[in-house]
Structures are given as structure tokens and as C-alpha cells.
Design an enzyme around this catalytic site. Structure first.
Site, PDB file in Angstrom:
ATOM      1  CG  ASP A 118      52.791  36.303  40.967  1.00  0.00           C
ATOM      2  OD1 ASP A 118      52.057  36.314  41.907  1.00  0.00           O
ATOM      3  OD2 ASP A 118      52.519  35.360  40.019  1.00  0.00           O
ATOM      4  N   GLY A 119      52.451  39.147  43.213  1.00  0.00           N
ATOM      5  CA  GLY A 119      52.156  38.971  44.658  1.00  0.00           C
ATOM      6  C   GLY A 119      52.262  37.526  45.274  1.00  0.00           C
ATOM      7  CG  ASP A 136      42.990  46.181  47.492  1.00  0.00           C
ATOM      8  OD1 ASP A 136      41.719  45.513  47.234  1.00  0.00           O
ATOM      9  OD2 ASP A 136      42.790  47.308  47.502  1.00  0.00           O
TER      10      ASP A 136
END
Length: 158
Positions: A118-119, A136
């Protein structure tokens, strides 16, 4: 599969090749990423080209952290043209990472690392440093909700 495409019942990202171009979709409503088959490292879309505007201010970053892999347009461009830059990409969807070879995304090496995770959580942990942070990350609904929060941007700024 074509029947599922027609009914828009797919639960996974999919690829369509047309006229020398490979495109990544989450559903039939919008192209998520686009790649020229004869020039896989090129930035095809205006969106991807604009994401690289940071080069106007930092032509040789030491480390770029990318949240979201998609079709890999940004990571491929950076890997090819920024030879002295280390690249870390965090992608939450294992199905996207599974399509990596289809989009000619280089294998992990001493300069490139693709992480399944999970960014937003990766950024919040704060145990990273980067000269550039590229966000992005999209899903079927658009911008990933966890990345559209004030606390996420505050942590990213720190």
C-alpha cells in the site's frame, strides 16, 4: 474473456493490443496506461510526459519513489534515461505487478525495486527518503482514496 469484457464483469486489469499499441485497462471506460510496442520506453500520453516535469528542477535525482506501477511508463522512462537514479515503486495490486513483463518493465536490479504494498501506508511509515515522489495510483474508481487525504500529503511533505 471477450464475453466478460463486453459485460464489464472483469475483476482484474486487462490488456488490449491495437495498431502497434498495448493498453492497460481496469474496465472499458478508460485507458489506464498506453505503450508503443516498437518503443516501449517512450512516454506516449501527455499525462505521463507532464509527470516528468520535475526534470526541469532536478535533472539528476538520486532516488525516485513512485506510488503506483500501472503499465510502467514512468519507471521505464526513468530507468532508461536516468542511469544514476535509484527507483522504488510501490504497487498495491498484485495483478498489475503480474502484467509487468507484458509492458517490458525491467526486472528488479541494483537500481530498481518494485514492492507489493500500500503506497499510502509506505509513505506514512516514513522510513524512506527520496528526491522525487511521483504519485500515479489509480483504481477502477479513479485516484486511490487513501492517497487523496490531507494526512497523506502532510506525511509525504515531511
Amino acid at each position: 474473456m471477450a464475453q466478460g469484457l463486453h459485460r464489464e464483469e472483469l475483476n482484474r486489469p486487462f490488456i488490449l493490443d491495437t495498431a502497434g499499441t498495448r493498453q492497460l485497462y481496469f474496465d472499458l471506460r478508460a485507458v489506464q496506461s498506453s505503450m508503443r510496442l516498437e518503443e516501449p520506453d517512450a512516454l506516449v500520453t501527455a499525462y505521463a510526459q507532464k509527470m516528468m516535469a520535475f526534470l526541469l528542477f532536478n535533472r539528476a535525482p538520486r532516488h525516485i519513489l513512485m506510488i503506483g506501477l500501472g503499465g510502467g511508463s514512468l519507471v521505464k522512462f526513468c530507468h532508461r534515461h536516468l542511469q544514476g537514479t535509484r527507483l522504488t515503486v510501490v504497487e498495491i495490486d498484485p495483478d498489475i505487478i503480474e502484467l509487468r513483463e507484458w509492458f517490458h518493465i525491467p526486472a528488479d536490479d541494483e537500481r530498481l525495486r518494485v514492492i507489493l504494498g500500500d503506497g499510502a501506508e509506505f509513505v506514512r511509515r516514513g522510513d524512506w527518503t527520496a528526491d522525487i515522489l511521483l504519485i500515479d495510483a489509480f483504481d477502477r474508481g479513479g485516484v486511490a482514496p487513501s492517497l487523496a487525504a490531507d494526512d497523506f500529503y502532510a506525511q509525504a511533505f515531511r
